[in-house]
Write a protein that holds these residues in place. Structure first.
Motif, PDB file in Angstrom:
ATOM      1  N   GLY A   8      -0.322  13.526  10.443  1.00  0.00           N
ATOM      2  CA  GLY A   8      -0.033  13.883  11.822  1.00  0.00           C
ATOM      3  C   GLY A   8      -0.634  12.873  12.772  1.00  0.00           C
ATOM      4  O   GLY A   8      -1.803  12.518  12.640  1.00  0.00           O
ATOM      5  N   GLU A  17       4.788  14.291  12.620  1.00  0.00           N
ATOM      6  CA  GLU A  17       4.278  14.441  11.259  1.00  0.00           C
ATOM      7  C   GLU A  17       5.176  13.675  10.309  1.00  0.00           C
ATOM      8  O   GLU A  17       6.405  13.700  10.456  1.00  0.00           O
ATOM      9  CB  GLU A  17       4.246  15.914  10.840  1.00  0.00           C
ATOM     10  CG  GLU A  17       3.013  16.623  11.286  1.00  0.00           C
ATOM     11  CD  GLU A  17       2.818  17.962  10.575  1.00  0.00           C
ATOM     12  OE1 GLU A  17       3.584  18.292   9.650  1.00  0.00           O
ATOM     13  OE2 GLU A  17       1.886  18.669  10.965  1.00  0.00           O
ATOM     14  N   ARG A  58      -4.545   9.536   9.681  1.00  0.00           N
ATOM     15  CA  ARG A  58      -4.338  10.926  10.105  1.00  0.00           C
ATOM     16  C   ARG A  58      -5.050  11.184  11.428  1.00  0.00           C
ATOM     17  O   ARG A  58      -6.194  10.824  11.601  1.00  0.00           O
ATOM     18  CB  ARG A  58      -4.910  11.875   9.061  1.00  0.00           C
ATOM     19  CG  ARG A  58      -3.878  12.460   8.210  1.00  0.00           C
ATOM     20  CD  ARG A  58      -4.431  13.486   7.229  1.00  0.00           C
ATOM     21  NE  ARG A  58      -3.477  13.559   6.151  1.00  0.00           N
ATOM     22  CZ  ARG A  58      -3.509  12.797   5.068  1.00  0.00           C
ATOM     23  NH1 ARG A  58      -4.479  11.960   4.879  1.00  0.00           N
ATOM     24  NH2 ARG A  58      -2.564  12.905   4.169  1.00  0.00           N
TER      25      ARG A  58
END
Length: 71
Positions: A8, A17, A58
């Motif tokens: 994400g 995502e 991330r």
């Protein structure tokens, strides 16, 4: 069985995502953003073009900046 965890990231304030790891350059292509005439900031710091083949992390917050002429 290996389960992949989605990656994400936020790009220009919009959350995205991705199911598999991708490089910054691949991210730009996937989001149909230009790879020329722009600068990137990741978490508020300039992210040099020399690092665009590195994987996206991330939780990154990425800003795509374009030059504007005028004065």
């Amino acid at each position: 069985m290996t389960t992949s965890i989605p990656i994400g990231v936020t790009v220009n304030g919009a959350d995205h995502e991705f199911a598999e790891p991708l490089s910054v350059r691949e991210l730009l292509a996937r989001l149909e953003l230009p790879a020329k005439g722009i600068a990137l900031a990741v978490d508020g710091a300039v992210f040099p073009k020399s690092r665009w083949d590195e994987p996206v992390g991330r939780g990154w917050s990425i800003e795509v900046l374009t030059a504007v002429q005028g004065g």
